[in-house]
Design a protein around this motif. Structure first.
Motif, PDB file in Angstrom:
ATOM      1  N   THR A 122      47.006  -3.125   4.452  1.00 26.61           N
ATOM      2  CA  THR A 122      46.451  -4.365   3.897  1.00 26.61           C
ATOM      3  C   THR A 122      46.155  -4.204   2.410  1.00 26.61           C
ATOM      4  N   LEU A 123      45.591  -3.062   2.047  1.00 22.86           N
ATOM      5  CA  LEU A 123      45.303  -2.840   0.622  1.00 22.86           C
ATOM      6  C   LEU A 123      46.591  -2.851  -0.202  1.00 22.86           C
ATOM      7  N   ARG A 124      47.629  -2.165   0.290  1.00 19.51           N
ATOM      8  CA  ARG A 124      48.897  -2.159  -0.453  1.00 19.51           C
ATOM      9  C   ARG A 124      49.407  -3.584  -0.638  1.00 19.51           C
ATOM     10  N   ARG A 125      49.377  -4.353   0.468  1.00 21.52           N
ATOM     11  CA  ARG A 125      49.928  -5.709   0.400  1.00 21.52           C
ATOM     12  C   ARG A 125      49.062  -6.621  -0.475  1.00 21.52           C
ATOM     13  N   GLU A 126      47.748  -6.624  -0.236  1.00 18.63           N
ATOM     14  CA  GLU A 126      46.861  -7.559  -0.934  1.00 18.63           C
ATOM     15  C   GLU A 126      46.732  -7.259  -2.427  1.00 18.63           C
ATOM     16  N   LEU A 127      46.810  -5.994  -2.788  1.00 19.90           N
ATOM     17  CA  LEU A 127      46.715  -5.640  -4.211  1.00 19.90           C
ATOM     18  C   LEU A 127      48.098  -5.576  -4.871  1.00 19.90           C
ATOM     19  N   GLY A 128      49.127  -5.799  -4.075  1.00 17.44           N
ATOM     20  CA  GLY A 128      50.491  -5.760  -4.625  1.00 17.44           C
ATOM     21  C   GLY A 128      50.872  -4.376  -5.128  1.00 17.44           C
ATOM     22  N   PHE A 175      57.132  -4.428   6.252  1.00 13.09           N
ATOM     23  CA  PHE A 175      56.573  -5.778   6.152  1.00 13.09           C
ATOM     24  C   PHE A 175      57.582  -6.866   6.483  1.00 13.09           C
ATOM     25  N   GLY A 176      58.869  -6.518   6.670  1.00  5.36           N
ATOM     26  CA  GLY A 176      59.931  -7.504   6.829  1.00  5.36           C
ATOM     27  C   GLY A 176      59.774  -8.375   8.065  1.00  5.36           C
ATOM     28  N   GLU A 177      60.214  -9.616   7.953  1.00  2.00           N
ATOM     29  CA  GLU A 177      60.249 -10.557   9.075  1.00  2.00           C
ATOM     30  C   GLU A 177      61.714 -10.859   9.404  1.00  2.00           C
ATOM     31  N   PRO A 178      62.059 -11.104  10.651  1.00  2.00           N
ATOM     32  CA  PRO A 178      61.167 -11.128  11.809  1.00  2.00           C
ATOM     33  C   PRO A 178      60.748  -9.733  12.248  1.00  2.00           C
ATOM     34  N   ARG A 179      59.614  -9.699  12.937  1.00  2.00           N
ATOM     35  CA  ARG A 179      59.133  -8.466  13.541  1.00  2.00           C
ATOM     36  C   ARG A 179      58.429  -8.806  14.842  1.00  2.00           C
ATOM     37  N   GLY A 180      58.251  -7.843  15.697  1.00  2.00           N
ATOM     38  CA  GLY A 180      57.517  -8.087  16.927  1.00  2.00           C
ATOM     39  C   GLY A 180      58.268  -7.581  18.140  1.00  2.00           C
ATOM     40  N   VAL A 181      57.707  -7.882  19.293  1.00  2.00           N
ATOM     41  CA  VAL A 181      58.351  -7.521  20.561  1.00  2.00           C
ATOM     42  C   VAL A 181      58.526  -8.814  21.344  1.00  2.00           C
ATOM     43  N   ASP A 182      59.761  -9.150  21.705  1.00  2.00           N
ATOM     44  CA  ASP A 182      59.947 -10.355  22.526  1.00  2.00           C
ATOM     45  C   ASP A 182      60.590  -9.996  23.863  1.00  2.00           C
ATOM     46  N   LYS A 219      62.316  -5.929  27.363  1.00  2.00           N
ATOM     47  CA  LYS A 219      61.652  -6.259  26.104  1.00  2.00           C
ATOM     48  C   LYS A 219      62.527  -5.813  24.947  1.00  2.00           C
ATOM     49  N   ARG A 220      62.351  -6.446  23.778  1.00  2.00           N
ATOM     50  CA  ARG A 220      63.121  -6.065  22.594  1.00  2.00           C
ATOM     51  C   ARG A 220      62.168  -5.937  21.409  1.00  2.00           C
ATOM     52  N   GLY A 221      62.160  -4.765  20.771  1.00  2.00           N
ATOM     53  CA  GLY A 221      61.327  -4.547  19.587  1.00  2.00           C
ATOM     54  C   GLY A 221      62.149  -4.798  18.331  1.00  2.00           C
ATOM     55  N   ILE A 222      61.568  -5.524  17.378  1.00  2.00           N
ATOM     56  CA  ILE A 222      62.315  -5.901  16.174  1.00  2.00           C
ATOM     57  C   ILE A 222      61.517  -5.582  14.917  1.00  2.00           C
ATOM     58  N   ASN A 223      62.158  -4.915  13.971  1.00  2.00           N
ATOM     59  CA  ASN A 223      61.632  -4.831  12.605  1.00  2.00           C
ATOM     60  C   ASN A 223      62.796  -5.023  11.652  1.00  2.00           C
ATOM     61  N   THR A 224      62.505  -5.526  10.491  1.00  2.00           N
ATOM     62  CA  THR A 224      63.578  -5.960   9.590  1.00  2.00           C
ATOM     63  C   THR A 224      63.480  -5.262   8.245  1.00  2.00           C
ATOM     64  N   GLU A 225      64.550  -4.612   7.845  1.00  2.00           N
ATOM     65  CA  GLU A 225      64.613  -4.025   6.505  1.00  2.00           C
ATOM     66  C   GLU A 225      65.095  -5.129   5.557  1.00  2.00           C
ATOM     67  N   ASN A 252      60.579   1.920   1.276  1.00  2.00           N
ATOM     68  CA  ASN A 252      59.310   2.219   1.934  1.00  2.00           C
ATOM     69  C   ASN A 252      59.477   3.255   3.058  1.00  2.00           C
ATOM     70  N   LEU A 253      60.374   2.990   3.983  1.00  2.00           N
ATOM     71  CA  LEU A 253      60.523   3.886   5.144  1.00  2.00           C
ATOM     72  C   LEU A 253      61.148   5.235   4.759  1.00  2.00           C
ATOM     73  N   PHE A 254      62.224   5.210   3.978  1.00  2.00           N
ATOM     74  CA  PHE A 254      62.822   6.490   3.565  1.00  2.00           C
ATOM     75  C   PHE A 254      61.830   7.283   2.714  1.00  2.00           C
ATOM     76  N   GLY A 255      61.058   6.583   1.907  1.00  2.00           N
ATOM     77  CA  GLY A 255      60.058   7.263   1.072  1.00  2.00           C
ATOM     78  C   GLY A 255      58.958   7.885   1.915  1.00  2.00           C
ATOM     79  N   ASP A 256      58.598   7.217   2.988  1.00  2.26           N
ATOM     80  CA  ASP A 256      57.589   7.770   3.900  1.00  2.26           C
ATOM     81  C   ASP A 256      58.085   9.106   4.455  1.00  2.26           C
ATOM     82  N   LEU A 257      59.324   9.124   4.932  1.00  2.00           N
ATOM     83  CA  LEU A 257      59.881  10.337   5.533  1.00  2.00           C
ATOM     84  C   LEU A 257      60.110  11.429   4.490  1.00  2.00           C
ATOM     85  N   LEU A 258      60.791  11.055   3.413  1.00  2.00           N
ATOM     86  CA  LEU A 258      61.182  12.073   2.431  1.00  2.00           C
ATOM     87  C   LEU A 258      59.973  12.651   1.704  1.00  2.00           C
TER      88      LEU A 258
END
Ligand code: IPM
Ligand code: MG
Length: 370
Positions: free
Chosen positions: A96-102, A144-151, A158-164, A247-253
């Motif tokens: 939330t801090l990352r997102r809200e403070l940009g 943070f990408g949309e769509p996201r969630g589990v439907d 069930k199907r889990g979705i996240n969007t790059e 974001n994701l590759f940076g988290d891992l690397l």
């Protein structure tokens, strides 16, 4: 008399409060001995906030973070809160801090200090003198990408979705920070994606290439696939100066790169946003190590990553280069005397705890200032 610098401290969970206690002594030292003063506010985040007020971060805390000149963060998370639903988890505090403070540019150095060259699991000749910086995009991509969630599918699965997802604007603004940084260092930037399989990765590569040609012709830009980058980081990490990635590759690397140095307990980071009309840049500083619940409360955590995060804060938010360098020197000098927290313990060294390490750093600052 310049106005006091406003700092918001968010110790959070696990070893966060322990290492924050030590950095406060360093902040006090700088306030007492140098031409700068701080107004300090402290607040809850993560599991500590869940326990105190029922959610991982409140609007008031976000408002305080926005009003501050800089935020110094500890760590969030722990087994106590692992069963909570996604939106209530401690990690939402930092996201939330990352997102809200940009805070879109996450700077994660991996630096091997000479006294610690033996702490790495890699051979000393591979990591000696290593000094690389990963610039990780931090407010976009699959986090943070949309769509996201589990439907629910018609067949009952069930199907889990996240969007790059990345726009050119998002790529360019983090790219600029990385190019500028490379310009202040060895002048080499490696842009990392999976342009071979992802459209967003191809756009990343094309956008970085165009940005480099247009605005940073003096920087040597190269490109690498993320899987190859992981391999190259272990094979020959000193080939890199600055790496810029999603974001994701940076988290891992960045986890991988930090472990090249042998101790997570040593590495700081900065996350920066765009300057406002008055030139104030939102910024949050945090150690890379996380809350380390297994050693929390034992008084053995290494406070140096948090202390070095404060040094980064002085450098990036207040251009107090001398003070930042002095703190970094103090940390290196203390390690060179052979005093070590357990995470960087080596044969022939003397093991000390969190509080004693804070004391040693402050004593060394006194010596350096004398
Ligand atoms: C990090 C952490 C965070 C992330 C978690 C705590 C949300 O792993 O800062 O690298 O994934 O960004
Ligand atoms: Mg991580």
């Amino acid at each position: 008399m310049p106005a006091n610098k406003r700092l918001l401290l968010l110790p959070g969970d696990g070893i966060g409060p322990e290492v924050m206690t030590e950095v406060r002594r360093v902040i006090d030292w700088v306030g007492r001995n140098r031409a700068v003063s701080f107004d300090i506010t402290e607040d809850f985040v993560g599991g500590a906030a869940i326990d105190a007020v029922g959610k991982p971060i409140t609007d008031e805390t976000v408002a305080r973070a926005k009003a501050a000149d800089a935020v110094l963060f500890g760590a969030v998370g722990g087994p106590k809160w692992d069963k909570l639903g996604f939106a209530q988890r401690p990690e939402i505090g930092i996201l939330t801090l990352r997102r809200e403070l940009g805070l879109f540019a996450n700077l994660r150095p991996a630096l091997v200090l000479d006294p610690l060259v033996e702490a790495s699991t890699l051979k000393p000749e591979v990591v000696r003198g290593l000094d690389l910086m990963i610039v990780r995009e931090a407010t976009g991509g699959i986090y943070f990408g949309e769509p996201r969630g589990v439907d629910m599918l018609p067949d009952g699965q069930k199907r889990g979705i996240n969007t790059e997802v990345y726009t050119t604007g998002e790529i360019e603004r983090v790219g600029r920070i990385a190019f500028e940084l490379a310009g202040k260092r060895a002048g080499r930037l490696c842009s990392v994606e999976k342009a071979n399989v992802m459209e967003s990765g191809l756009l990343w590569r094309e956008t970085m290439t165009a940005l480099g040609a247009r605005e940073f012709p003096g920087i040597a830009l190269s490109h690498m696939y993320a899987d190859n980058c992981a391999m190259q980081l272990v094979r020959n990490p000193r080939q890199f100066d600055v790496i810029v990635t999603s974001n994701l590759f940076g988290d891992l690397l960045s986890d991988l790169a930090s472990m090249l140095t042998g101790s997570l307990g040593m590495l700081p980071s900065a996350t920066l946003g765009a300057p406002d009309a008055r030139g104030k840049r939102p910024a949050l500083y945090e150690p890379i190590h996380g809350s380390a619940p297994d050693i929390a409360g034992k008084g053995i955590a290494n406070p140096m990553a948090e202390i070095l995060s404060f040094a980064m804060l002085l450098r990036w938010s207040f251009t107090l280069e001398d003070e930042a360098a002095m703190i970094e020197r103090a940390c290196t000098n203390v390690l060179a005397t052979g005093l070590r927290t357990p995470d960087v313990m080596a044969p022939g060294c003397t093991k000390i705890g969190t509080t004693d390490m804070g004391t040693e750093v402050v004593k060394e600052l006194d010596r350096l200032a004398a």
